[in-house]
Design an enzyme around this catalytic site. Structure first.
Site, PDB file in Angstrom:
ATOM      1  N   TYR A   1      20.427 -19.196 -11.754  1.00 60.88           N
ATOM      2  CA  TYR A   1      19.456 -19.508 -10.691  1.00 60.88           C
ATOM      3  C   TYR A   1      18.033 -19.642 -11.220  1.00 60.88           C
ATOM      4  O   TYR A   1      17.107 -19.676 -10.418  1.00 60.88           O
ATOM      5  CB  TYR A   1      19.438 -18.394  -9.635  1.00 60.88           C
TER       6      TYR A   1
ATOM      7  N   GLY B   1      22.546  -6.686   1.225  1.00 60.47           N
ATOM      8  CA  GLY B   1      23.180  -6.294  -0.032  1.00 60.47           C
ATOM      9  C   GLY B   1      22.097  -6.038  -1.057  1.00 60.47           C
ATOM     10  O   GLY B   1      21.794  -4.922  -1.451  1.00 60.47           O
TER      11      GLY B   1
ATOM     12  N   CYS C   1      26.617 -16.806 -27.700  1.00 62.69           N
ATOM     13  CA  CYS C   1      26.548 -18.055 -28.444  1.00 62.69           C
ATOM     14  C   CYS C   1      26.233 -19.178 -27.459  1.00 62.69           C
ATOM     15  O   CYS C   1      27.084 -20.001 -27.134  1.00 62.69           O
ATOM     16  CB  CYS C   1      27.880 -18.286 -29.156  1.00 62.69           C
ATOM     17  N   GLU C   2      25.019 -19.171 -26.948  1.00 58.71           N
ATOM     18  CA  GLU C   2      24.637 -20.119 -25.906  1.00 58.71           C
ATOM     19  C   GLU C   2      23.118 -20.122 -25.810  1.00 58.71           C
ATOM     20  O   GLU C   2      22.517 -19.053 -25.634  1.00 58.71           O
ATOM     21  CB  GLU C   2      25.270 -19.638 -24.582  1.00 58.71           C
TER      22      GLU C   2
HETATM   23  C1  LIG Z   1      28.073 -13.226   4.718  1.00 55.08           C
HETATM   24  C2  LIG Z   1      27.115 -12.548   3.827  1.00 55.08           C
HETATM   25  N1  LIG Z   1      26.558 -11.403   4.232  1.00 55.08           N
HETATM   26  C3  LIG Z   1      25.695 -10.733   3.459  1.00 55.08           C
HETATM   27  C4  LIG Z   1      25.329 -11.204   2.229  1.00 55.08           C
HETATM   28  C5  LIG Z   1      24.378 -10.385   1.426  1.00 55.08           C
HETATM   29  O1  LIG Z   1      23.237 -11.070   1.125  1.00 55.08           O
HETATM   30  P1  LIG Z   1      22.038 -10.303   0.424  1.00 55.08           P
HETATM   31  O2  LIG Z   1      22.563  -9.590  -0.735  1.00 55.08           O
HETATM   32  O3  LIG Z   1      21.114 -11.390   0.067  1.00 55.08           O
HETATM   33  O4  LIG Z   1      21.450  -9.377   1.440  1.00 55.08           O
HETATM   34  C6  LIG Z   1      25.877 -12.407   1.763  1.00 55.08           C
HETATM   35  C7  LIG Z   1      25.434 -12.994   0.477  1.00 55.08           C
HETATM   36  O5  LIG Z   1      24.633 -13.909   0.458  1.00 55.08           O
HETATM   37  C8  LIG Z   1      26.790 -13.088   2.579  1.00 55.08           C
HETATM   38  O6  LIG Z   1      27.348 -14.228   2.183  1.00 55.08           O
HETATM   39  N1  LIG Z   2      24.927 -14.106  -6.345  1.00 50.35           N
HETATM   40  C1  LIG Z   2      23.721 -14.510  -5.697  1.00 50.35           C
HETATM   41  C2  LIG Z   2      23.699 -14.154  -4.258  1.00 50.35           C
HETATM   42  C3  LIG Z   2      24.872 -14.668  -3.525  1.00 50.35           C
HETATM   43  C4  LIG Z   2      25.026 -13.942  -2.319  1.00 50.35           C
HETATM   44  C5  LIG Z   2      26.395 -14.030  -1.719  1.00 50.35           C
HETATM   45  N2  LIG Z   2      26.541 -15.081  -0.724  1.00 50.35           N
HETATM   46  C6  LIG Z   2      22.508 -13.965  -6.437  1.00 50.35           C
HETATM   47  O1  LIG Z   2      22.650 -13.434  -7.471  1.00 50.35           O
HETATM   48  O2  LIG Z   2      21.400 -14.080  -6.014  1.00 50.35           O
END
Ligand SMILES: Cc1ncc(COP(=O)(O)O)c(C=O)c1O
Ligand SMILES: N[C@@H](CCCC[NH3+])C(=O)O
Length: 479
Positions: free
Chosen positions: A380, A334, A407-408
């Site tokens: 994070y 992703g 506001c934080e």
């Molecule tokens: C099952 C699964 N696949 C894929 C991803 C995509 O991860 P990333 O965006 O770090 O590649 C996630 C998010 O952590 C996930 O939970």
């Molecule tokens: N939301 C997270 C990643 C989570 C991925 C989904 N399991 C980030 O910003 O890094």
């Protein structure tokens, strides 16, 4: 994360310094190609140009804050993964990183598969015309309605995450048999099981997902994965077609992926011993996503092709050693596809020098967005790179903190950065690598509307998502 302070410490009247001095960039105006979109640069007068679009023109037309997405960057990263794994369908883009109708269409054009994790993401993909058989449906708490929809449209696979879900799916398969008769058996619901492989991924605790003490998947070591398979094979109308594992996100160390791949293959061998009939149905090992990206020049993530070579090699060697037919390998990137190609452009609203203990000064630069468009720093402690985008400057570098308008006090966009000392109200700042998990995690906190997402390519700009408006928010009011 503990604050890193220059050993000598700042002297009274100096700007506070939380990072080692060697982090001082040689040239504040330089755009490190590892961090910025592939088609980012500076024009003749120094302003940032994104795929042929002057950022000042984009800001004048669309307002700030705005997110600018380099379409060819996104597409080229899709192709990097496709080339690395040799098959477009093997690359399941994780829609949770960033999804909208146009992105779904780009993914379709590039031939990728798509991972969705809620009914909402599934419906968006279907509305955009994505072929259901190339969709994988994830989620740790899918409702009956979501599972019914996935079964009805015929998604490629549902990734099962709990015994409760197996029960729900059994009910859906039974109802399908009652309604559709025996032809439902010839069209079983295709499943993966999500296996918790027990790998401690070296990333932030909140985004690691394959250690034992968390909510996702069936534990391998406790025997839950094996039990889940026993239950699925006993149920008519369900067909197990693969095993899935995902160890976390923003991971740089390849060893976590490699250990995970070995454990999944070892589970496959064990399952095929216990259920030889599965040899014909389990054809895919999905090793998940998680490949990290560079948010700052200190980050050096592995490249997709290097990771792919290693993972494909491990799976084929381990399967051959165990006498197994080598299954297809799938992955779910992703962030590594969506992250690097987008920048968020803000306008500076206020600049304030705050005198800290000992008389040292921290310069707070407030922009017109903040934790509503990027919660990752607050959530994070994520690090980002920021640059002056509307011009260049040769003024000396000053230690700054870029903060939002909420506001934080935790409303921090970039915790520690260098910006030129002549930074002024009205200047535009660009923050790099905001394409993944920023827009999708955005909120309208303090009724600050979500920013627009503008796609740029070859000198043209198109609005993918318009700015949220007050009217949009007012429409939710029932009184
Ligand atoms: C099952 C699964 N696949 C894929 C991803 C995509 O991860 P990333 O965006 O770090 O590649 C996630 C998010 O952590 C996930 O939970
Ligand atoms: N939301 C997270 C990643 C989570 C991925 C989904 N399991 C980030 O910003 O890094």
């Amino acid at each position: 994360m503990s604050a890193r302070v220059h050993p000598a410490g700042p002297r009274s009247g100096e700007h506070v310094d939380d990072r080692p001095l060697d982090a001082l960039p040689a040239d504040l105006n330089r755009l490190d190609p590892v961090i910025w979109p592939r088609h980012a640069g500076r024009g003749a007068d120094g302003a940032m140009v994104l795929a042929g679009n002057d950022v000042r023109d984009l800001a004048a037309e669309h307002g700030t804050p705005m997110m600018v997405l380099d379409e060819q960057d996104f597409r080229s990263r899709c192709r990097d993964f496709v080339n690395a794994y040799g098959r477009a369908e093997a690359v399941h883009y994780a829609g949770k990183a960033f999804l909208c109708t146009q992105v779904v269409r780009w993914l379709d054009e590039e031939g990728l598969s798509l991972d969705v994790c809620t009914g909402g993401e599934l419906r968006l993909a279907l509305r955009a015309g994505f072929p259901p058989h190339r969709i994988t449906f994830h989620g740790s708490n899918k409702s009956d309605a979501e599972l019914e929809l996935a079964a009805e449209v015929g998604v490629g696979a549902i990734v099962v995450d709990s015994y409760d879900e197996i029960g729900r799916l059994a009910g859906i398969a039974e109802r399908r048999r009652l309604v559709r008769g025996s032809d439902a058996d010839s069209d079983p619901i295709r499943l993966f099981i999500r296996v918790t492989v027990g790998v401690e991924a070296h990333t932030h605790e909140f985004i690691a997902t394959a250690h034992e003490d968390q909510k996702f998947g069936f534990s391998l070591s406790a025997g839950d994965a094996q039990e889940a398979v026993r239950r699925i094979v006993a149920l008519p109308g369900l067909r197990l077609i693969g095993l899935h594992s995902h160890i976390g996100s923003q991971i740089f160390d390849p060893s976590g992926f490699e250990v995970s791949a070995r454990r999944v293959v070892s589970l496959l061998r064990q399952l095929l011993e216990d259920h030889p009939a599965l040899a014909d149905s389990i054809t895919v090992l999905d090793l998940g996503g998680g490949l990290g990206i560079a948010y700052t020049s200190a980050d050096d993530p592995p490249q997709p092709d290097v990771m792919a070579t290693s993972l494909l090699d491990i799976v084929s060697r381990e399967c051959q050693a165990a006498g197994l037919v080598v299954p297809d390998v799938a992955v779910e990137p992703g962030r590594a596809i969506a992250g690097p190609g987008t920048v968020t452009v803000y306008q500076v609203g206020t600049i304030k020098d705050v005198v800290l203990d000992g008389g040292v000064v921290r310069r707070y630069v407030s922009v017109d967005g903040g934790m509503s468009d990027n919660i990752r720093t607050a959530l994070y402690d994520a690090a980002y790179t920021v640059t002056l985008a509307s011009r260049t400057s040769t003024a000396p570098a000053t230690r700054c903190r870029v903060v939002g308008k909420h506001c934080e006090s935790g409303d921090i966009v970039v915790r520690d950065c260098y910006l030129p000392a002549d930074l002024a109200v009205g200047d535009l700042l660009a923050v790099a690598a905001t394409g993944a998990y920023c827009y999708v995690m955005a909120s309208s906190y303090n009724r600050v509307p979500r920013p627009p997402v503008i796609a740029v390519a070859d000198g043209a700009a198109r609005t993918l998502l318009r700015r949220e408006t007050d009217d949009d928010l007012m429409r939710l009011e029932t009184w």
